[in-house]
Design an enzyme around this catalytic site. Structure first.
Site, PDB file in Angstrom:
ATOM      1  N   HIS A 177      -8.964  11.106   2.366  1.00  0.00           N
ATOM      2  CA  HIS A 177      -8.042  10.088   2.044  1.00  0.00           C
ATOM      3  C   HIS A 177      -6.759  10.125   2.827  1.00  0.00           C
ATOM      4  O   HIS A 177      -6.013   9.125   2.852  1.00  0.00           O
ATOM      5  CB  HIS A 177      -8.092   9.758   0.697  1.00  0.00           C
ATOM      6  CG  HIS A 177      -7.433   8.324   0.483  1.00  0.00           C
ATOM      7  ND1 HIS A 177      -6.136   8.260  -0.266  1.00  0.00           N
ATOM      8  CD2 HIS A 177      -7.679   7.146   0.662  1.00  0.00           C
ATOM      9  CE1 HIS A 177      -5.910   6.897  -0.071  1.00  0.00           C
ATOM     10  NE2 HIS A 177      -6.757   6.404   0.241  1.00  0.00           N
ATOM     11  N   ASP A 235       1.046  16.984  20.080  1.00  0.00           N
ATOM     12  CA  ASP A 235       1.162  18.285  20.710  1.00  0.00           C
ATOM     13  C   ASP A 235       1.863  18.908  19.682  1.00  0.00           C
ATOM     14  O   ASP A 235       1.369  19.336  18.593  1.00  0.00           O
ATOM     15  CB  ASP A 235       2.287  17.951  21.898  1.00  0.00           C
ATOM     16  CG  ASP A 235       1.524  17.013  22.987  1.00  0.00           C
ATOM     17  OD1 ASP A 235       0.383  17.121  23.118  1.00  0.00           O
ATOM     18  OD2 ASP A 235       2.406  16.260  23.489  1.00  0.00           O
ATOM     19  N   LYS A 247      -3.405  10.263   5.632  1.00  0.00           N
ATOM     20  CA  LYS A 247      -3.333   9.449   6.779  1.00  0.00           C
ATOM     21  C   LYS A 247      -2.028  10.325   7.555  1.00  0.00           C
ATOM     22  O   LYS A 247      -1.170  10.266   7.435  1.00  0.00           O
ATOM     23  CB  LYS A 247      -2.516   8.131   6.332  1.00  0.00           C
ATOM     24  CG  LYS A 247      -3.526   7.194   5.301  1.00  0.00           C
ATOM     25  CD  LYS A 247      -3.128   7.706   3.941  1.00  0.00           C
ATOM     26  CE  LYS A 247      -3.920   6.612   3.183  1.00  0.00           C
ATOM     27  NZ  LYS A 247      -5.148   6.380   2.984  1.00  0.00           N
ATOM     28  N   LYS A 254       3.401   4.335  -1.126  1.00  0.00           N
ATOM     29  CA  LYS A 254       3.170   5.321  -2.048  1.00  0.00           C
ATOM     30  C   LYS A 254       4.630   6.171  -2.070  1.00  0.00           C
ATOM     31  O   LYS A 254       4.658   6.926  -1.248  1.00  0.00           O
ATOM     32  CB  LYS A 254       2.135   6.386  -2.353  1.00  0.00           C
ATOM     33  CG  LYS A 254       0.619   5.702  -2.210  1.00  0.00           C
ATOM     34  CD  LYS A 254       0.401   5.471  -0.608  1.00  0.00           C
ATOM     35  CE  LYS A 254      -1.188   5.200  -0.610  1.00  0.00           C
ATOM     36  NZ  LYS A 254      -1.704   3.997  -1.094  1.00  0.00           N
ATOM     37  N   ASP A 261      17.135  10.762  -7.729  1.00  0.00           N
ATOM     38  CA  ASP A 261      18.725  10.841  -7.654  1.00  0.00           C
ATOM     39  C   ASP A 261      18.938  10.650  -6.234  1.00  0.00           C
ATOM     40  O   ASP A 261      19.875  10.922  -5.743  1.00  0.00           O
ATOM     41  CB  ASP A 261      18.899  12.127  -8.288  1.00  0.00           C
ATOM     42  CG  ASP A 261      18.558  12.490  -9.730  1.00  0.00           C
ATOM     43  OD1 ASP A 261      18.653  11.308 -10.348  1.00  0.00           O
ATOM     44  OD2 ASP A 261      18.439  13.368 -10.182  1.00  0.00           O
ATOM     45  N   HIS A 267       0.896  -1.380   0.008  1.00  0.00           N
ATOM     46  CA  HIS A 267       0.162   0.136   0.078  1.00  0.00           C
ATOM     47  C   HIS A 267       0.906   1.248  -0.022  1.00  0.00           C
ATOM     48  O   HIS A 267       0.338   2.320  -0.034  1.00  0.00           O
ATOM     49  CB  HIS A 267      -0.930  -0.110   1.206  1.00  0.00           C
ATOM     50  CG  HIS A 267      -1.895   0.902   0.959  1.00  0.00           C
ATOM     51  ND1 HIS A 267      -2.206   1.863   2.212  1.00  0.00           N
ATOM     52  CD2 HIS A 267      -3.113   1.155   0.416  1.00  0.00           C
ATOM     53  CE1 HIS A 267      -3.217   2.661   2.049  1.00  0.00           C
ATOM     54  NE2 HIS A 267      -3.924   2.218   0.825  1.00  0.00           N
TER      55      HIS A 267
END
Length: 461
Positions: free
Chosen positions: A379, A386, A381, A207, A212, A205
């Site tokens: 969508h 704090d 995450k 991404k 370079d 999952h």
């Protein structure tokens, strides 16, 4: 079939993560072996053993990065002792050090994310590494394809790693065009290999984009038009990525390398000495997955929740936590921490959306605030603790993300980054409505009746 079901039941007893899971499989296998056994072959695995062996093969590079990290020591130990202890736990989970000298720019929504990624690819001089769970042959997907082809023809080494399950609708012609232009394309699952034949319950999952060895990207966006508002049902699409520079890019690159080696058994020659960034952000990349010795994803959330003294904001499209995370959220709220969970009001997957309602009452009773984002589909995450640290990546607050998926997130210990993330999340909360209605009083009958049923599937959601 019955004999095989008994053997599978014994395997379930030995390998299930929880007693409830073991009992569930045993009863199912013995009562309905013709249905349960095929499902167990697909869903009953608890580990990804071949990947663990592949990870050990990259130990030399891990040691090199660890030495590299010592050259970029952070000053966390000289500041707040509690923060240093929290960072130490993240370091142990990641098996990598928190390093200084990084740049981190928060990318809000699809346009900012893809503009930054495409710009970095266009400026590549040596190589481009691209990894996504979903790649679609649509406008955004073709824009990525054209850039990768252009860089490959210009002499750069270009590698694309995708997940066959997430990208199940990807046309063969799309991949062939990349391959003909010199782009090296691989499928993470490699179903032709016997060792992964029945492991389709595990998904990569992650991404990741690295250019370079100097610039990296990680977050919640996949490659598809819906991430730019192309899905009318879920528009506008709300998501977050982060652009990284500095030594932490080597850690992100290592995650890609391990996945690539799993698919190809090829050791890559890459740039492992990124330049330091002027912003000097302390950061760490933490990867989790079913090959880990411990449940890294769950412990990541537990460590973050435990670290919170004043506030913890968690934005996740799915809310299907296990018992330990529920207890941690309750305890944080009970000790006076401002705990806010931001989830989407819209749904993309009905079962997981329904299951969340079965947990809301439980955490709300302890003082946790549930906010349902109402302006399109959310969508992202993201975790904020704090004024100490923020995390942006691919880890959802559900059992699948914590236990079954290969995930990755960037954790940044920096006041400026935290302020940017806090401002972003507060804007999201302003577009959300507080959820205070008990499950048994919700007017939607589908939710009232469906949520307890959907919760039964929580271990694989």
């Amino acid at each position: 079939m019955q004999v095989c079901a008994v053997i599978a039941a014994i395997a379930a007893i030995r390998t299930a993560r929880t007693p409830q899971g073991a009992v569930g499989w045993v009863v199912f296998l013995l009562a309905a072996p013709y249905v349960a056994l095929p499902l167990f072959l697909v869903l009953g695995h608890s580990r990804y053993p071949g990947y663990a062996a592949a990870r050990r093969s990259s130990a030399r590079i891990v040691r090199a990065i660890d030495r590299f990290g010592k050259d970029h020591q952070t000053t966390l130990a000289d500041g707040d002792e509690a923060t240093a202890h929290t960072a130490k736990a993240f370091e142990a989970l990641a098996a990598l050090p928190v390093v200084s000298g990084n740049g981190a720019r928060v990318l809000v929504d699809g346009k900012a994310t893809f503009d930054a990624i495409f710009q970095a690819i266009d400026q590549a001089q040596s190589y481009v590494l691209v990894q996504f769970y979903i790649v679609r042959d649509d406008e955004v997907g073709r824009a990525l394809k054209e850039r990768l082809i252009a860089k490959a023809r210009a002499g750069c080494t270009v590698r694309l790693l995708y997940d066959a399950l997430g990208s199940h609708g990807l046309d063969r012609g799309y991949l062939d065009a990349l391959g003909e232009a010199g782009v090296i394309v691989r499928d993470f699952h490699s179903l032709r290999r016997p060792r992964s034949r029945f492991q389709i319950n595990f998904r990569n999952h992650r991404k990741i984009v690295v250019v370079d060895g100097q610039v990296g990207f990680v977050g919640g966006h996949n490659v598809g038009d819906e991430y730019l508002g192309g899905d009318k049902r879920l528009t506008p699409w709300r998501d977050t990525h982060v652009r990284l520079e500095g030594p932490v890019v080597a850690q992100l690159q290592l995650v890609f390398l391990e996945d690539w080696y799993w698919c190809t058994e090829e050791q890559l020659s890459l740039q492992w000495l990124p330049d330091r960034a002027a912003a000097d952000v302390n950061a760490l990349v933490l990867a989790s997955g079913p090959a880990d010795d411990v449940e890294t994803g769950t412990l990541y959330f537990l460590n973050a929740i435990d670290a919170a003294k004043h506030r913890i904001f968690i934005a996740s499209p799915y809310f299907v936590p296990d018992g330990a995370i529920i207890a941690a959220l309750q305890l944080a709220a009970l000790r006076g921490v401002d705990v806010r969970i931001v989830v989407p009001d819209a749904r993309d997957h009905l079962l997981v959306w329904l299951a969340a309602f079965a947990y809301f009452d439980e955490v709300r009773a302890a003082g946790v605030t549930i906010l349902r984002y109402s302006e399109g589909f959310m969508h992202q995450k993201v975790v904020l603790v704090d004024d100490t640290f923020a995390s942006i990546g691919s880890i959802n607050l559900d059992n699948r993300s914590c236990r079954l998926n290969f995930e990755v997130t960037a954790i940044m210990f920096d006041r400026a980054v935290v302020n940017d993330v806090a401002e972003m999340l507060e804007a999201d909360m302003a577009k959300s409505r507080r959820h205070d209605t008990p499950l048994n009083k919700l007017p939607n009958r589908l939710v009232r009746l469906g949520a307890p049923f959907a919760r039964l599937f929580a271990p694989i959601l």
